[in-house]
Design a protein around this motif. Structure first.
Motif, PDB file in Angstrom:
ATOM      1  N   PHE A 154     -72.763   2.501   2.003  1.00 19.02           N
ATOM      2  CA  PHE A 154     -71.007   2.419   1.326  1.00 19.02           C
ATOM      3  C   PHE A 154     -70.822   2.725   0.125  1.00 19.02           C
ATOM      4  CE2 PHE A 154     -70.015   0.114   5.632  1.00 19.02           C
ATOM      5  CZ  PHE A 154     -68.888   1.074   5.510  1.00 19.02           C
ATOM      6  N   ALA A 155     -72.219   2.036  -0.482  1.00 23.88           N
ATOM      7  CA  ALA A 155     -72.315   2.598  -2.058  1.00 23.88           C
ATOM      8  C   ALA A 155     -72.131   3.725  -2.175  1.00 23.88           C
ATOM      9  CB  ALA A 155     -73.260   1.761  -2.812  1.00 23.88           C
ATOM     10  N   VAL A 156     -73.065   4.393  -1.742  1.00 27.08           N
ATOM     11  CA  VAL A 156     -73.362   6.332  -1.791  1.00 27.08           C
ATOM     12  C   VAL A 156     -72.207   6.744  -1.452  1.00 27.08           C
ATOM     13  CG1 VAL A 156     -74.532   7.786  -1.232  1.00 27.08           C
ATOM     14  CG2 VAL A 156     -75.494   6.478  -2.008  1.00 27.08           C
ATOM     15  N   ALA A 157     -71.654   6.824   0.140  1.00 24.56           N
ATOM     16  CA  ALA A 157     -69.924   7.570   0.525  1.00 24.56           C
ATOM     17  C   ALA A 157     -69.126   6.933  -0.654  1.00 24.56           C
ATOM     18  CB  ALA A 157     -69.608   6.708   1.915  1.00 24.56           C
ATOM     19  N   THR A 158     -68.904   5.823  -1.237  1.00 20.39           N
ATOM     20  CA  THR A 158     -67.608   5.390  -1.903  1.00 20.39           C
ATOM     21  C   THR A 158     -67.841   5.502  -4.028  1.00 20.39           C
ATOM     22  OG1 THR A 158     -67.763   2.852  -2.001  1.00 20.39           O
ATOM     23  CG2 THR A 158     -66.493   4.175  -0.054  1.00 20.39           C
ATOM     24  N   HIS A 159     -69.009   5.834  -3.986  1.00 20.72           N
ATOM     25  CA  HIS A 159     -69.658   5.774  -5.588  1.00 20.72           C
ATOM     26  C   HIS A 159     -69.096   4.530  -5.883  1.00 20.72           C
ATOM     27  CE1 HIS A 159     -70.105  10.076  -4.798  1.00 20.72           C
ATOM     28  NE2 HIS A 159     -68.873  10.369  -4.620  1.00 20.72           N
ATOM     29  N   SER A 160     -69.330   3.088  -5.692  1.00 18.01           N
ATOM     30  CA  SER A 160     -69.610   2.031  -6.333  1.00 18.01           C
ATOM     31  C   SER A 160     -70.369   1.646  -5.618  1.00 18.01           C
ATOM     32  CB  SER A 160     -68.360   1.555  -4.856  1.00 18.01           C
ATOM     33  OG  SER A 160     -68.683   1.234  -3.591  1.00 18.01           O
TER      34      SER A 160
ATOM     35  N   ASN B  56     -63.534   7.372  11.605  1.00 21.09           N
ATOM     36  CA  ASN B  56     -61.896   7.077  12.157  1.00 21.09           C
ATOM     37  C   ASN B  56     -61.786   6.228  10.693  1.00 21.09           C
ATOM     38  OD1 ASN B  56     -61.101   7.994  14.487  1.00 21.09           O
ATOM     39  ND2 ASN B  56     -62.672   7.385  15.717  1.00 21.09           N
ATOM     40  N   VAL B  57     -62.596   5.387  10.617  1.00 23.14           N
ATOM     41  CA  VAL B  57     -62.660   4.444  10.076  1.00 23.14           C
ATOM     42  C   VAL B  57     -62.518   5.236   7.548  1.00 23.14           C
ATOM     43  CG1 VAL B  57     -62.504   2.466   8.438  1.00 23.14           C
ATOM     44  CG2 VAL B  57     -62.739   2.596  10.956  1.00 23.14           C
ATOM     45  N   PRO B  58     -61.372   5.162   7.244  1.00 26.79           N
ATOM     46  CA  PRO B  58     -61.842   5.518   5.696  1.00 26.79           C
ATOM     47  C   PRO B  58     -62.548   4.984   4.916  1.00 26.79           C
ATOM     48  CG  PRO B  58     -59.445   4.635   5.833  1.00 26.79           C
ATOM     49  CD  PRO B  58     -59.543   4.565   7.461  1.00 26.79           C
ATOM     50  N   LEU B  59     -63.826   5.729   4.696  1.00 28.47           N
ATOM     51  CA  LEU B  59     -64.189   4.208   3.516  1.00 28.47           C
ATOM     52  C   LEU B  59     -64.095   4.937   2.050  1.00 28.47           C
ATOM     53  CD1 LEU B  59     -67.531   6.588   4.281  1.00 28.47           C
ATOM     54  CD2 LEU B  59     -67.134   4.542   5.613  1.00 28.47           C
ATOM     55  N   ASN B  60     -63.376   3.693   1.530  1.00 31.31           N
ATOM     56  CA  ASN B  60     -63.778   3.609   0.322  1.00 31.31           C
ATOM     57  C   ASN B  60     -64.183   1.706   0.007  1.00 31.31           C
ATOM     58  OD1 ASN B  60     -61.621   1.036   1.639  1.00 31.31           O
ATOM     59  ND2 ASN B  60     -59.817   2.525   2.282  1.00 31.31           N
ATOM     60  N   SER B  61     -63.838   1.459  -0.895  1.00 30.60           N
ATOM     61  CA  SER B  61     -64.246   0.007  -1.175  1.00 30.60           C
ATOM     62  C   SER B  61     -63.521  -0.701  -0.804  1.00 30.60           C
ATOM     63  CB  SER B  61     -64.016  -0.039  -2.790  1.00 30.60           C
ATOM     64  OG  SER B  61     -62.311  -0.026  -3.209  1.00 30.60           O
ATOM     65  N   THR B  62     -62.454  -1.263  -0.374  1.00 32.83           N
ATOM     66  CA  THR B  62     -61.953  -1.877   0.434  1.00 32.83           C
ATOM     67  C   THR B  62     -62.268  -1.961   1.882  1.00 32.83           C
ATOM     68  OG1 THR B  62     -60.101  -2.075  -0.776  1.00 32.83           O
ATOM     69  CG2 THR B  62     -59.518  -3.459   1.500  1.00 32.83           C
ATOM     70  N   VAL B  63     -62.589  -1.289   2.206  1.00 30.54           N
ATOM     71  CA  VAL B  63     -63.382  -1.046   3.818  1.00 30.54           C
ATOM     72  C   VAL B  63     -65.279  -1.194   3.593  1.00 30.54           C
ATOM     73  CG1 VAL B  63     -64.467   0.236   5.583  1.00 30.54           C
ATOM     74  CG2 VAL B  63     -61.798   0.583   4.789  1.00 30.54           C
ATOM     75  N   GLY B  64     -65.668  -1.089   2.244  1.00 34.14           N
ATOM     76  CA  GLY B  64     -67.173  -1.100   2.236  1.00 34.14           C
ATOM     77  C   GLY B  64     -67.089  -2.949   2.013  1.00 34.14           C
ATOM     78  N   ALA B  65     -66.134  -3.448   0.861  1.00 34.25           N
ATOM     79  CA  ALA B  65     -66.701  -5.250   0.877  1.00 34.25           C
ATOM     80  C   ALA B  65     -66.640  -5.934   2.328  1.00 34.25           C
ATOM     81  CB  ALA B  65     -65.121  -5.554   0.092  1.00 34.25           C
ATOM     82  N   VAL B  66     -64.989  -5.280   2.778  1.00 33.78           N
ATOM     83  CA  VAL B  66     -65.025  -5.863   3.979  1.00 33.78           C
ATOM     84  C   VAL B  66     -66.154  -5.658   5.352  1.00 33.78           C
ATOM     85  CG1 VAL B  66     -63.078  -5.848   6.174  1.00 33.78           C
ATOM     86  CG2 VAL B  66     -62.356  -5.936   4.388  1.00 33.78           C
ATOM     87  N   THR B  67     -66.941  -4.806   5.449  1.00 31.44           N
ATOM     88  CA  THR B  67     -67.996  -4.625   6.168  1.00 31.44           C
ATOM     89  C   THR B  67     -69.139  -5.084   5.957  1.00 31.44           C
ATOM     90  OG1 THR B  67     -67.365  -1.515   7.022  1.00 31.44           O
ATOM     91  CG2 THR B  67     -69.745  -2.872   6.990  1.00 31.44           C
ATOM     92  N   SER B  68     -69.117  -5.331   3.937  1.00 32.99           N
ATOM     93  CA  SER B  68     -70.161  -5.728   3.802  1.00 32.99           C
ATOM     94  C   SER B  68     -70.202  -7.729   4.255  1.00 32.99           C
ATOM     95  CB  SER B  68     -70.335  -6.217   2.676  1.00 32.99           C
ATOM     96  OG  SER B  68     -70.831  -4.964   2.319  1.00 32.99           O
ATOM     97  N   VAL B  69     -68.981  -8.379   4.027  1.00 27.69           N
ATOM     98  CA  VAL B  69     -68.541  -9.295   4.636  1.00 27.69           C
ATOM     99  C   VAL B  69     -68.646  -9.984   5.498  1.00 27.69           C
ATOM    100  CG1 VAL B  69     -67.127 -11.472   4.747  1.00 27.69           C
ATOM    101  CG2 VAL B  69     -67.066  -9.590   2.912  1.00 27.69           C
ATOM    102  N   VAL B  70     -68.416  -8.730   6.793  1.00 28.77           N
ATOM    103  CA  VAL B  70     -68.731  -8.800   7.958  1.00 28.77           C
ATOM    104  C   VAL B  70     -70.227  -9.169   8.797  1.00 28.77           C
ATOM    105  CG1 VAL B  70     -68.029  -8.406  10.409  1.00 28.77           C
ATOM    106  CG2 VAL B  70     -65.738  -8.477   8.679  1.00 28.77           C
ATOM    107  N   THR B  71     -70.722  -7.665   8.856  1.00 27.10           N
ATOM    108  CA  THR B  71     -71.973  -7.674   8.359  1.00 27.10           C
ATOM    109  C   THR B  71     -72.572  -9.458   7.515  1.00 27.10           C
ATOM    110  OG1 THR B  71     -72.143  -5.302   8.306  1.00 27.10           O
ATOM    111  CG2 THR B  71     -74.041  -6.314   8.401  1.00 27.10           C
ATOM    112  N   GLY B  72     -72.675  -9.657   6.498  1.00 25.01           N
ATOM    113  CA  GLY B  72     -73.763 -10.520   6.215  1.00 25.01           C
ATOM    114  C   GLY B  72     -73.199 -11.998   7.183  1.00 25.01           C
TER     115      GLY B  72
END
Length: 197
Positions: A128-134, A89-105
């Motif tokens: 997230f890097a594979v999904a968003t090509h970041s 349900n959540v779009p995969l983009n670099s911002t979501v990837g960054a926030v998820t990395s911070v929350v996970t950490g």
């Protein structure tokens, strides 16, 4: 188990020896007092760990071991199912990837170690890097920074005990005062990382 006994026994022997040297006649009474104070402090400090660990333990497949098959067929545990639902349900983009990395950490840092979560932070970053090509390296570094800032000696009281003891302040007060600067730092770092991705 043997390692725990060795460390615990060594700590008690050192406590007894130092207390007897420091307090002479009242040494044995002080040993008991210090042991009680240590146990009370340990329960206070590690109290939050119990519900956090229980959440992750029950959220995995352990709920089936404890309660039987109460979850629907094909379930992988409450936490894992929540992760799958969010991923759908959540779009995969670099911002979501960054926030998820911070929350996970930050979550992995709750154990008081800034380095125990590096494998999970790296896995999330690669996903997230594979999904968003970041950038995998940027996301991994972001997750690791969050883990270190939360658990490696800034926000978690039991990680602050050495610094607080040296400075003669309460670890709880030190964690409270660190809260605002660390949160601001995490927000700024997340925003900058979002632009770097």
């Amino acid at each position: 188990m043997d390692a725990t006994a060795l460390v615990g026994g060594t700590a008690v022997i050192i406590l007894i020896a130092v207390t007897l040297l420091a307090h002479r006649e009242q040494g044995l009474e002080k040993v008991t007092s210090y042991l009680i104070d240590g146990f009370v402090f340990g329960f206070k400090v590690f109290g939050p760990v119990i519900p956090i660990a229980a959440f992750f333990y029950l959220g995995d497949t352990a709920s089936a071991d404890l309660f039987g098959t109460v979850l629907p067929e094909g379930s992988h545990g409450i936490v894992n199912d929540l992760g799958v639902a969010l991923a759908n349900n959540v779009p995969l983009n670099s911002t979501v990837g960054a926030v998820t990395s911070v929350v996970t950490g930050a979550i992995t840092g709750l154990d008081g170690s800034g380095f125990s979560g590096i494998s999970l932070a790296g896995s999330i970053a690669k996903l997230f890097a594979v999904a968003t090509h970041s950038g995998t390296a940027t996301l991994t570094a972001l997750g690791q920074i969050a883990a270190i800032w939360v658990g490696g000696g800034t926000l978690i009281p039991w990680a602050l005990i050495p610094a607080a003891a040296i400075c003669g302040v309460s670890p709880f007060e030190l964690a409270r005062r660190n809260l605002k600067p660390v949160l601001i730092g995490l927000i700024v770092t997340t925003v900058v990382a979002s632009f770097l991705l």
